[in-house]
Design a protein around this motif. Structure first.
Motif, PDB file in Angstrom:
ATOM      1  N   SER A  45     -14.315   3.539 -10.776  1.00 38.33           N
ATOM      2  CA  SER A  45     -13.369   2.479 -11.116  1.00 38.33           C
ATOM      3  C   SER A  45     -14.050   1.168 -11.497  1.00 38.33           C
ATOM      4  O   SER A  45     -13.372   0.176 -11.738  1.00 38.33           O
ATOM      5  CB  SER A  45     -12.404   2.263  -9.958  1.00 38.33           C
ATOM      6  N   GLN A  48     -12.755  -0.377 -14.773  1.00 39.30           N
ATOM      7  CA  GLN A  48     -11.412  -0.949 -14.623  1.00 39.30           C
ATOM      8  C   GLN A  48     -11.502  -2.300 -13.925  1.00 39.30           C
ATOM      9  O   GLN A  48     -10.850  -3.262 -14.318  1.00 39.30           O
ATOM     10  CB  GLN A  48     -10.517  -0.006 -13.810  1.00 39.30           C
ATOM     11  N   ASN A  49     -12.346  -2.370 -12.893  1.00 36.32           N
ATOM     12  CA  ASN A  49     -12.458  -3.630 -12.150  1.00 36.32           C
ATOM     13  C   ASN A  49     -13.075  -4.731 -13.006  1.00 36.32           C
ATOM     14  O   ASN A  49     -12.665  -5.892 -12.917  1.00 36.32           O
ATOM     15  CB  ASN A  49     -13.255  -3.407 -10.866  1.00 36.32           C
ATOM     16  N   ILE A  52     -10.426  -5.937 -15.376  1.00 40.54           N
ATOM     17  CA  ILE A  52      -9.460  -6.819 -14.705  1.00 40.54           C
ATOM     18  C   ILE A  52     -10.029  -8.233 -14.618  1.00 40.54           C
ATOM     19  O   ILE A  52      -9.355  -9.216 -14.934  1.00 40.54           O
ATOM     20  CB  ILE A  52      -9.105  -6.282 -13.298  1.00 40.54           C
ATOM     21  N   HIS A  55     -10.085  -9.939 -18.096  1.00 41.49           N
ATOM     22  CA  HIS A  55      -8.835 -10.279 -18.779  1.00 41.49           C
ATOM     23  C   HIS A  55      -8.357 -11.689 -18.430  1.00 41.49           C
ATOM     24  O   HIS A  55      -7.638 -12.306 -19.190  1.00 41.49           O
ATOM     25  CB  HIS A  55      -7.760  -9.222 -18.517  1.00 41.49           C
ATOM     26  N   TYR A  56      -8.829 -12.201 -17.306  1.00 40.12           N
ATOM     27  CA  TYR A  56      -8.412 -13.579 -16.947  1.00 40.12           C
ATOM     28  C   TYR A  56      -8.892 -14.604 -17.962  1.00 40.12           C
ATOM     29  O   TYR A  56      -8.240 -15.605 -18.198  1.00 40.12           O
ATOM     30  CB  TYR A  56      -8.944 -13.957 -15.556  1.00 40.12           C
ATOM     31  N   PRO A 130      -5.171 -16.523 -19.642  1.00 41.02           N
ATOM     32  CA  PRO A 130      -4.723 -17.395 -18.541  1.00 41.02           C
ATOM     33  C   PRO A 130      -5.717 -18.517 -18.247  1.00 41.02           C
ATOM     34  O   PRO A 130      -5.330 -19.628 -17.944  1.00 41.02           O
ATOM     35  CB  PRO A 130      -4.623 -16.458 -17.348  1.00 41.02           C
ATOM     36  N   MET A 131      -6.997 -18.213 -18.334  1.00 35.55           N
ATOM     37  CA  MET A 131      -8.007 -19.235 -18.013  1.00 35.55           C
ATOM     38  C   MET A 131      -8.832 -19.514 -19.251  1.00 35.55           C
ATOM     39  O   MET A 131      -9.355 -18.596 -19.882  1.00 35.55           O
ATOM     40  CB  MET A 131      -8.925 -18.730 -16.911  1.00 35.55           C
TER      41      MET A 131
ATOM     42  N   PHE B 523     -10.226   2.792  -0.820  1.00 36.26           N
ATOM     43  CA  PHE B 523      -8.973   2.820  -1.583  1.00 36.26           C
ATOM     44  C   PHE B 523      -8.619   4.266  -1.871  1.00 36.26           C
ATOM     45  O   PHE B 523      -9.439   5.169  -1.675  1.00 36.26           O
ATOM     46  CB  PHE B 523      -9.080   1.990  -2.873  1.00 36.26           C
ATOM     47  N   GLU B 527      -5.775   9.114  -9.258  1.00 36.36           N
ATOM     48  CA  GLU B 527      -5.521  10.444  -9.834  1.00 36.36           C
ATOM     49  C   GLU B 527      -5.158  11.453  -8.750  1.00 36.36           C
ATOM     50  O   GLU B 527      -4.574  12.495  -9.020  1.00 36.36           O
ATOM     51  CB  GLU B 527      -6.722  10.929 -10.667  1.00 36.36           C
ATOM     52  N   ILE B 557      -0.824  -4.523 -10.884  1.00 37.80           N
ATOM     53  CA  ILE B 557      -2.261  -4.693 -11.043  1.00 37.80           C
ATOM     54  C   ILE B 557      -2.464  -6.181 -11.262  1.00 37.80           C
ATOM     55  O   ILE B 557      -1.553  -6.872 -11.743  1.00 37.80           O
ATOM     56  CB  ILE B 557      -2.800  -3.830 -12.218  1.00 37.80           C
ATOM     57  N   ARG B 558      -3.649  -6.712 -10.902  1.00 40.30           N
ATOM     58  CA  ARG B 558      -3.867  -8.150 -11.047  1.00 40.30           C
ATOM     59  C   ARG B 558      -3.612  -8.587 -12.481  1.00 40.30           C
ATOM     60  O   ARG B 558      -4.238  -8.071 -13.392  1.00 40.30           O
ATOM     61  CB  ARG B 558      -5.305  -8.508 -10.639  1.00 40.30           C
ATOM     62  N   SER B 559      -2.678  -9.459 -12.753  1.00 42.82           N
ATOM     63  CA  SER B 559      -1.783 -10.120 -11.814  1.00 42.82           C
ATOM     64  C   SER B 559      -0.357 -10.045 -12.350  1.00 42.82           C
ATOM     65  O   SER B 559       0.264 -11.040 -12.666  1.00 42.82           O
ATOM     66  CB  SER B 559      -2.172 -11.592 -11.639  1.00 42.82           C
ATOM     67  N   LEU B 582      -1.998   0.030  -8.923  1.00 39.69           N
ATOM     68  CA  LEU B 582      -2.983   0.703  -9.792  1.00 39.69           C
ATOM     69  C   LEU B 582      -4.421   0.274  -9.516  1.00 39.69           C
ATOM     70  O   LEU B 582      -5.353   0.809 -10.114  1.00 39.69           O
ATOM     71  CB  LEU B 582      -2.666   0.412 -11.269  1.00 39.69           C
ATOM     72  N   GLU B 583      -4.622  -0.693  -8.646  1.00 40.64           N
ATOM     73  CA  GLU B 583      -5.978  -1.165  -8.374  1.00 40.64           C
ATOM     74  C   GLU B 583      -6.836  -0.027  -7.833  1.00 40.64           C
ATOM     75  O   GLU B 583      -6.342   0.877  -7.155  1.00 40.64           O
ATOM     76  CB  GLU B 583      -5.963  -2.286  -7.320  1.00 40.64           C
ATOM     77  N   GLN B 584      -8.134  -0.079  -8.130  1.00 42.07           N
ATOM     78  CA  GLN B 584      -9.070   0.933  -7.624  1.00 42.07           C
ATOM     79  C   GLN B 584     -10.313   0.239  -7.077  1.00 42.07           C
ATOM     80  O   GLN B 584     -11.440   0.598  -7.405  1.00 42.07           O
ATOM     81  CB  GLN B 584      -9.437   1.928  -8.738  1.00 42.07           C
ATOM     82  N   ASP B 585     -10.081  -0.760  -6.282  1.00 47.73           N
ATOM     83  CA  ASP B 585     -11.195  -1.501  -5.693  1.00 47.73           C
ATOM     84  C   ASP B 585     -10.853  -1.776  -4.232  1.00 47.73           C
ATOM     85  O   ASP B 585      -9.681  -1.747  -3.846  1.00 47.73           O
ATOM     86  CB  ASP B 585     -11.383  -2.822  -6.462  1.00 47.73           C
ATOM     87  N   SER B 631      -5.175 -12.722  -6.278  1.00 49.16           N
ATOM     88  CA  SER B 631      -6.060 -13.155  -7.356  1.00 49.16           C
ATOM     89  C   SER B 631      -5.761 -14.615  -7.660  1.00 49.16           C
ATOM     90  O   SER B 631      -4.834 -15.203  -7.106  1.00 49.16           O
ATOM     91  CB  SER B 631      -5.791 -12.334  -8.610  1.00 49.16           C
ATOM     92  N   ALA B 632      -6.534 -15.155  -8.602  1.00 48.14           N
ATOM     93  CA  ALA B 632      -6.324 -16.549  -8.989  1.00 48.14           C
ATOM     94  C   ALA B 632      -4.937 -16.746  -9.603  1.00 48.14           C
ATOM     95  O   ALA B 632      -4.413 -17.853  -9.610  1.00 48.14           O
ATOM     96  CB  ALA B 632      -7.404 -16.981  -9.970  1.00 48.14           C
ATOM     97  N   LEU B 633      -4.355 -15.659 -10.122  1.00 46.33           N
ATOM     98  CA  LEU B 633      -3.032 -15.765 -10.745  1.00 46.33           C
ATOM     99  C   LEU B 633      -1.967 -15.062  -9.907  1.00 46.33           C
ATOM    100  O   LEU B 633      -0.975 -14.562 -10.430  1.00 46.33           O
ATOM    101  CB  LEU B 633      -3.090 -15.200 -12.164  1.00 46.33           C
TER     102      LEU B 633
END
Lengths: 183, 662
Positions: A45, A48-49, A52, A55-56, A130-131, B523, B527, B557-559, B582-585, B631-633
């Protein structure tokens, strides 16, 4: 020379490069691994992390399918391995030298390509992100350490990268010994 | 400062008075005493775990009447988590979301509370193995199993024809069984009879719950039907005595009113020794009765992230008079409370709570007495052995009101004394008192890591106190509950720390963190999520109407949520929010709360799906949002549901951002 070829083929087993992102919330770092044919990370993952996080600030999603190099790079490596074997069988110092020069050229081209991608990811930003940070780029370093907002990004070769370097070194040694014997 | 170095006799008298005042409750302790007179040296550094470092032990502390288990670090006394077990927990949605409601199902229907007493770690070869913690529910008799990879309750089994599941869930040395002895005699099976027919109609069932060695699945293997004494506590044999379980009892008078007096008349009550290997033979031979029973067995799956409740309707019962060699009674002075077996399995300590002495039985002497058939009498087919034949030794006048004993694996035993409010260290075999440490106040159980196993990991001792009085800043009439940590690595016990606890810290078990920490799940892989209503990507998010039910398949998911705008819900609808994280962390839960929900929030771990039912009460547009700062948002992680009149034509629509998803 055969060892040089084997070292080169290790690229199918080990990642070529790694970019590790450190932040207070990520004491162990988020570890992205770049292979010759895929982009992954320490865990399934990781990508994906990273996406994430990215995307900010409006960075594009890293989608390995969007990077054509990952499709044809393995063939280049296979071709070079085959060429290396031909050189080994022929046992000609000229061929050895040619192989080394070609490999160095490929490495430089590869790094330049890597830089271009990094530049693209670091500068192509969604204007609605966003940022927003005036004048800030999120391009990771090509080699070494760089601070990007709250992250410390470290970009270094992974095991495969070191083997590729070793491969060139071994081939160069093969050429050098061959030349000495010839004299 | 209280001075504990005074003349011993005076002190003893003083402690009796203090103890009696504690028993009569609320008569007021000494004002302002800090009672920490024996602290010396740099004690603080020995409980100081520097920021960012881990504690050496996990302690699983029962929440008593909170019905939960709390997880602490030792030696710091820091609280990590409250695991919901028998009581609903709005914070985690436990018992409120659709997935966990079946966990609290019983033969009485949904029961939202219980009284949890004894956490018990699973064991392999007599050593705590860090796989599961079991705990008993006292009021509506149940046993729960908590998985130590997720720190979640994964199974609860109800105990039929039982009342007050107190002597539970003490394990055998390979977790073959956990047990459940009834504290209250009850009609067996339950029926409408006069209470005064106690002696003829009431029975006391000792239940053996088998535990699957692979997946931990619990099942009621059999019950042993004994006279309706009050079965108080239990411990299984180990080593030589493996195959036996010992239950303490009081009220052998079999009284049903004013027990305070009527159940304290007999000079000796019994420890019941049950040979469960023999029981297995009788079960195998078919020498049991099948009795009607109704009990729930509830299991939670980490694959479907949901619980299911199954009702069962019979139980195998062994009658001692028909099963010779199954049960023996060991006479033990004055209403023994705890019954504790030392690490070798030879000594069985009966903590006679109204006795001034501590009685220790010998397992080998017990076997010899059984062999010689040297019985004092026989009750309902159960031989009563002679006290002098089985007693190994007596610790004379160690203190007042002995309750529980644990062991350090170095030949020493530690016993708590409720009335004299102290822990007393004594030597197995010589029965001499070695040391005593005061408790603040009125200690009940004690915990040495692995202290009831074959291989104690001694070093610390935790005293679980019943009364705190002046130890902490007061908080009105209800004061904090508290535990105390002692260092027992030296000859003398040293008090290191007081720490407050959730609910009553009835009992605790502790384990070296190394046996747990590497197995902890970070986590749930998305799947592998088999929840029937999981949404495994934003593209699959949707809203469906089925009659007056609206099912929202939502992701987080964030955010943001997908979808985050929903229209077309009408008054009278029942809205099911099936929300997938959906987070995977690691450490990326999201919460879900919606305005006007009359249940609770959802707190969804990465990769998990949970469902909240929302029945709109008013027309309007109602916000929902993420409750766990993600998260920040995080503050932007929100959305709306529009609720229209029952007869409105508002079409069902949903979207995220500018594009409509459908």
């Amino acid at each position: 020379m055969v060892l040089a070829v084997l070292a080169l083929l290790s690229l199918f087993v080990f990642p070529l490069w790694k970019i590790v992102l450190y932040a207070p919330q990520y004491p162990d770092g988020v570890k992205m691994h770049i292979w010759i044919n895929k982009i992954g990370g320490e865990t399934e993952s990781t990508l994906q992390n990273i996406n994430i996080l990215n995307h900010y600030v409006g960075m594009k999603k890293i989608e390995p399918d969007d990077i054509p190099e990952l499709n044809y790079f393995p063939y280049i490596i296979l071709f070079m391995a085959a060429l290396g074997l031909v050189a080994a069988v022929a046992n000609k110092k000229g061929l050895y030298l040619a192989w080394v020069v070609l490999m160095v050229a490929l490495a430089v081209a590869g790094l330049y390509d890597f830089y271009l991608w990094e530049y693209d990811y670091g500068h192509t930003l969604d204007p609605h992100a966003p940022m927003q940070f005036e004048g800030e780029s999120f391009q990771p370093p090509l080699f070494g350490t760089k601070h990007i907002i709250n992250f410390t990004a470290v970009s270094l070769p992974h095991i495969g990268g070191y083997f590729a370097g070793l491969s060139i070194l071994l081939a160069a040694l093969a050429w050098w010994f061959k030349r000495k014997i010839a004299r | 400062m209280k001075n504990h170095s005074g003349i011993k006799k005076l002190l003893f008298a003083g402690l009796i008075i203090a103890g009696i005042s504690a028993l009569t409750a609320g008569c007021g302790g000494g004002p302002g005493g800090s009672g920490s007179g024996v602290l010396g040296g740099d004690v603080a550094s020995r409980v100081y775990v520097k920021p960012g470092s881990y504690d050496e032990f996990y302690a699983f502390v029962s929440g008593g009447f909170s019905g939960q288990i709390s997880v602490y670090g030792i030696p710091s006394g820091r609280l990590f988590k409250v695991i919901p077990v028998f009581s609903v927990d709005a914070e985690k949605g436990y018992g409120f979301n659709e997935e966990t409601k079946p966990m609290l199902n019983t033969s009485y229907g949904f029961v939202p509370w219980d009284d949890s007493h004894h956490p018990e770690l699973s064991q392999t070869d007599g050593q705590t193995d860090g796989r599961w913690v079991f705990i008993n529910g006292n009021n509506t008799p149940r046993v729960a199993r908590i998985d130590l990879t997720t720190f979640e309750t994964v199974e609860i089994i109800e105990i039929p024809n039982s009342g007050g599941n107190h002597s539970s869930p003490f394990t055998t040395e390979n977790t073959e069984y956990v047990v459940a002895g009834t504290r209250f005699g009850v009609p067996y099976p339950q029926k409408d009879v006069p209470i005064n027919s106690y002696a003829e109609n009431f029975k006391g069932a000792l239940t053996f719950i088998s535990v699957d060695p692979e997946d931990g699945d619990m099942d009621i293997a059999f019950q042993v039907l004994l006279p309706a004494f009050d079965y108080d506590l239990a411990h299984s044999g180990k080593g030589a005595s493996h195959g036996w379980t010992f239950f303490s009892s009081y009220n052998t008078e079999q009284k049903n009113s004013l027990l305070e007096v009527s159940a304290s008349q007999n000079d000796k009550d019994f420890i019941a020794a049950v040979n469960w290997k023999k029981a297995e033979e009788y079960i195998k031979a078919g020498n049991y009765k099948e009795m009607p029973a109704r009990y729930a067995n509830n299991e939670y799956s980490d694959k479907t992230h949901s619980a299911t409740s199954t009702m069962k309707d019979k139980v195998k019962v062994l009658i001692p008079s028909e099963c010779p060699g199954l049960v023996y009674f060991l006479p033990t002075p004055k209403s023994p409370h705890g019954v504790d077996v030392d690490p070798t399995g030879e000594y069985i300590v009966g903590n006679g709570k109204l006795s001034a002495d501590l009685t220790v039985h010998s397992f080998s002497k017990m076997l010899k007495a059984i062999e010689n058939e040297s019985y004092e009498t026989v009750i309902d087919g159960i031989p009563v052995l002679k006290y002098d034949d089985v007693v190994a030794g007596v610790v004379t006048k160690p203190g007042l009101g002995p309750l529980h004993t644990e062991f350090d694996g170095k030949g020493n035993a530690y016993t708590t004394f409720f009335i004299s409010s102290e822990v007393v260290k004594w030597k197995l075999g010589t029965w001499e008192v070695l040391d005593r440490g005061p408790c603040y106040y009125s200690v009940g159980h004690l915990c040495i890591p692995g202290g009831d196993s074959k291989k104690p990991d001694g070093k610390y001792l935790i005293a679980m106190n019943k009364i705190t009085k002046d130890r902490y800043l007061p908080t009105g009439p209800e004061l904090t509950q508290s535990a105390q940590l002692y260092d027992i690595s030296g000859d003398k016990m040293e008090l290191l720390l007081d720490f407050p606890t959730i609910g009553e810290p009835h009992y605790a078990q502790a384990i070296p963190a190394s046996r747990v920490v590497d197995k902890v799940v970070k986590f749930y892989p998305i799947e592998a999520n088999e929840h029937p209503d999981a949404t495994k990507g934003e593209g699959a998010a949707k809203v469906e109407r089925r009659g007056n039910e609206v099912h929202v398949y939502m992701t987080m998911i964030r955010s943001h949520f997908a979808p985050d705008n929903i229209e077309g819900v009408k008054m009278g609808d029942k809205v099911y929010f099936h929300v997938t994280n959906l987070e995977q962390d690691w450490d990326t839960p999201h919460g879900f709360a919606i305005n006007g929900a009359r249940n609770a929030e959802l707190l969804i771990m990465p990769g998990q799906t949970e469902t909240l039912v929302w029945e709109p009460q008013k027309e309007g547009v109602f916000p929902f949002y993420c409750t766990d700062f993600c998260s920040a948002l995080h503050q932007e992680m929100q959305g709306y549901v529009r609720v229209s009149a029952a007869n409105a034509n508002t079409p069902l629509k949903w979207w995220l951002g500018e594009e409509e998803v459908q």
